[in-house]
Write a protein that holds these residues in place. Structure first.
Motif, short mmCIF file in Angstrom:
data_model
loop_
_atom_site.label_atom_id
_atom_site.label_comp_id
_atom_site.label_asym_id
_atom_site.label_seq_id
_atom_site.Cartn_x
_atom_site.Cartn_y
_atom_site.Cartn_z
N VAL A 68 0.84 -1.20 0.00
CA VAL A 68 0.00 0.00 0.00
C VAL A 68 0.87 1.25 0.00
CG1 VAL A 68 -1.67 1.34 1.34
CG2 VAL A 68 -1.97 -1.14 1.09
N ALA A 69 1.91 1.24 0.85
CA ALA A 69 2.81 2.40 0.93
C ALA A 69 3.58 2.61 -0.35
CB ALA A 69 3.77 2.22 2.11
N ALA A 70 3.91 1.52 -1.06
CA ALA A 70 4.70 1.62 -2.29
C ALA A 70 3.87 1.97 -3.50
CB ALA A 70 5.43 0.30 -2.54
N ALA A 71 2.54 1.90 -3.39
CA ALA A 71 1.67 2.10 -4.55
C ALA A 71 1.89 3.45 -5.25
CB ALA A 71 0.21 1.93 -4.16
N PRO A 72 2.00 4.57 -4.52
CA PRO A 72 2.23 5.84 -5.23
C PRO A 72 3.53 5.87 -6.01
CG PRO A 72 1.42 6.26 -3.01
CD PRO A 72 1.74 4.81 -3.07
N ALA A 73 4.60 5.32 -5.42
CA ALA A 73 5.89 5.31 -6.11
C ALA A 73 5.85 4.39 -7.33
CB ALA A 73 7.00 4.87 -5.16
N MET A 74 5.18 3.26 -7.21
CA MET A 74 5.04 2.37 -8.36
C MET A 74 4.25 3.04 -9.48
SD MET A 74 6.43 -0.73 -8.29
CE MET A 74 5.38 -1.86 -9.19
N ALA A 75 3.15 3.70 -9.10
CA ALA A 75 2.31 4.36 -10.10
C ALA A 75 3.04 5.50 -10.79
CB ALA A 75 1.03 4.88 -9.44
N ALA A 76 3.98 6.12 -10.07
CA ALA A 76 4.70 7.27 -10.62
C ALA A 76 5.86 6.88 -11.53
CB ALA A 76 5.23 8.13 -9.48
N MET A 77 6.20 5.59 -11.58
CA MET A 77 7.30 5.16 -12.44
C MET A 77 6.97 5.45 -13.90
SD MET A 77 8.39 1.46 -10.82
CE MET A 77 9.77 1.22 -11.95
N GLY A 78 7.96 5.96 -14.63
CA GLY A 78 7.78 6.17 -16.04
C GLY A 78 7.73 4.86 -16.79
N ALA A 79 7.13 4.88 -17.97
CA ALA A 79 7.06 3.66 -18.77
C ALA A 79 8.45 3.11 -19.05
CB ALA A 79 6.31 3.94 -20.07
N TYR A 80 9.41 4.01 -19.30
CA TYR A 80 10.78 3.56 -19.58
C TYR A 80 11.39 2.90 -18.35
CZ TYR A 80 12.65 7.52 -16.91
OH TYR A 80 12.97 8.39 -15.90
N GLU A 81 11.01 3.34 -17.15
CA GLU A 81 11.55 2.73 -15.93
C GLU A 81 10.97 1.34 -15.71
OE1 GLU A 81 12.40 6.20 -12.77
OE2 GLU A 81 10.35 6.23 -13.57
N ARG A 82 9.68 1.19 -15.94
CA ARG A 82 9.07 -0.13 -15.81
C ARG A 82 9.66 -1.09 -16.84
NH1 ARG A 82 4.55 3.29 -15.82
NH2 ARG A 82 3.80 2.43 -17.78
N LYS A 83 9.86 -0.58 -18.04
CA LYS A 83 10.47 -1.40 -19.08
C LYS A 83 11.87 -1.82 -18.70
CE LYS A 83 11.55 -1.45 -24.02
NZ LYS A 83 11.46 -0.70 -25.30
#
Length: 497
Positions: A68-83
């Motif tokens: 739950v605490a990590a959700a904002p940081a995960m959502a804020a990752m750029g597409a290039y970062e997730r890739k």
């Protein structure tokens, strides 16, 4: 090799080993410490080969809080970062491919060739996710649909749903984990994963890969082997926004009933049929694909070809060739390169298959080959004309058993394929395009495979079933859709000066 000799060889291979201890992953960090330990056996020798810590109720609660605490940081990752995260997983899987395949064979009993194939598929799954992570598209929609809506337009965008609960099965303990984990990372959802207790090691290796990737936010994931008494937290805890489950139907539907308000994705069991209306392109190839469908990985697959319907003009030819090919399949040590069939996941599972085979014969089925069990090994088995009331016909047998039937009318064969509560995949061999499309339009399944067995799955396809076989779809792009929420921005008089 005779069944008795196969089991004797397994006993001779047994040896005293010092079990390797693995860590679980809690809020992205490896953890063991003062906990109960779960024994993981070598399914061929039955030796305890590894130990993993069992997460406590407190551990699970902490993992969900971290997600739950990590959700904002995960959502804020750029597409290039997730890739980039997903690409790094691909590279590490390639580097450790043989190590992971050996562990897969040890913990599941699947032949080493099948284990290597599973690692290759897992690489594909993460690679597809890396590519799809940059393709989460929205749209512009006109909203001035009438005079009263003049000046309105909309933008549609998709956002990560939030923390995801994942429960994975034992039969593909790496790739079916990947089909949950890779889409979650691709869209930016934190997750807590419960791997199968019989085969937790490959999921923990994936956790080990992920916790070394610095770009992944702290607390974004947990991989927790869990005792039965605490497993329901993965279902009922309302901090999870999505539950994705792969496993048996009774367990899955029970979980859905307890899941509360969260979205649920389930890939459940099957009783997959296949129709042979033509030999495509010839007898040898057709038999090869039917063997794969019926006996790959000992039939321990939701899309295992359980029922085979052959047109009467081909029946004797196909029956003779199919049974002859089944008799040649080698059982034995799954670490040997030429082994086709290893042990079942457990002796109790093998005993259940043996009981259903006996019942099928007692109720009128004709045993053409196989039917015997010794320990966790079950001979590859073909039974002709098993009646509907037998469990082997009406339920999912999940073992190396194929039921053989003759038909004369194609539409009646399709109707008989649908005569089940399951609807995952089916196969059809035909050179007639009209029959192919008739099957596609009338078979009550999530997928129809043309000119191959129903056991074929490509990791980018939409995959899932109808009826008791589940709801929603896996397959990276399609799993991502369930992990996203759609929002619309409604705008009035934008761009009007």
């Amino acid at each position: 090799m005779a069944l008795e000799n196969v089991v004797q060889k397994a006993k001779e291979a047994s040896q005293d080993v010092n079990p390797k201890k693995y860590s679980m992953f809690l809020a992205s960090k490896p953890v063991d410490g003062d906990r109960k330990w779960l024994d993981v056996t070598n399914k061929y020798t039955n030796d305890v080969a590894a130990k993993v810590p069992l997460a406590t109720h407190k551990d699970i609660d902490e993992a969900i809080d971290a997600a739950v605490a990590a959700a904002p940081a995960m959502a804020a990752m750029g597409a290039y970062e997730r890739k980039e995260v997903l690409t790094k997983v691909v590279a590490e899987l390639k580097e450790r491919a043989e190590e992971i395949a050996q562990i897969l064979t040890m913990e599941s009993g699947k032949p080493i060739k099948d284990a290597r194939g599973e690692v290759t598929r897992t690489i594909d799954t993460f690679q597809v996710a890396a590519e799809e992570s940059t393709r989460i598209y929205g749209e512009h929609i006109p909203l001035d649909i009438s005079a009263r809506n003049k000046g309105l337009q909309g933008l549609v965008k998709k956002f990560p749903i939030g923390p995801v609960s994942m429960v994975s099965p034992w039969n593909f303990p790496l790739n079916l984990v990947a089909h949950k984990v890779a889409p979650a990372i691709a869209v930016g959802c934190p997750f807590v994963l419960k791997p199968a207790s019989r085969t937790p090691l490959s999921a923990l290796i994936l956790g080990d890969i992920l916790h070394r990737i610095e770009e992944l936010p702290q607390g974004a994931f947990s991989v927790l082997p869990v005792g039965r008494e605490d497993a329901d937290m993965f279902t009922v805890d309302e901090r999870f926004k999505l539950l994705t489950f792969t496993g048996s139907g009774p367990i899955g539907w029970g979980m859905k009933a307890r899941a509360g308000k969260k979205k649920v994705v389930m890939e459940l069991g099957g009783n997959a049929p296949c129709i042979v209306d033509d030999l495509v392109p010839d007898l040898d190839y057709t038999i090869q694909r039917l063997i794969n469908g019926g006996f790959y990985q000992g039939g321990q697959s939701c899309i295992h070809m359980q029922r085979l319907y052959v047109h009467e003009r081909l029946y004797d030819e196909v029956k003779e060739a199919f049974v002859a090919a089944v008799k040649k399949l080698k059982m034995g040590d799954p670490f040997q390169e030429d082994t086709y069939l290893g042990p079942m996941i457990s002796e109790s599972a093998a005993k259940g298959i043996e009981d259903w085979v006996k019942e099928a014969v007692e109720k009128g089925g004709k045993l053409l080959t196989g039917g015997n069990r010794n320990g966790a090994f079950v001979e590859p088995t073909v039974i002709e004309d098993v009646p509907m009331e037998a469990n082997a016909r009406k339920e999912e047998i999940f073992g190396p058993v194929v039921l053989l039937y003759k038909y004369s009318d194609f539409k009646e064969a399709v109707k008989e394929c649908n005569n089940t509560q399951y609807g995952l995949q089916s196969g059809i061999f035909t050179k007639d395009l009209n029959k192919a499309f008739y099957a596609f339009e009338h078979m009550e399944v999530g997928g129809v495979v043309l000119n191959d067995s129903p056991s074929l799955r490509v990791d980018s396809q939409p995959y899932g079933g109808l009826k008791d076989s589940g709801i929603q779809r896996e397959g990276v792009k399609y799993a991502m859709e369930d992990m996203l929420e759609t929002k619309v921005l409604v705008m009035r008089n934008v761009g009007i000066l």
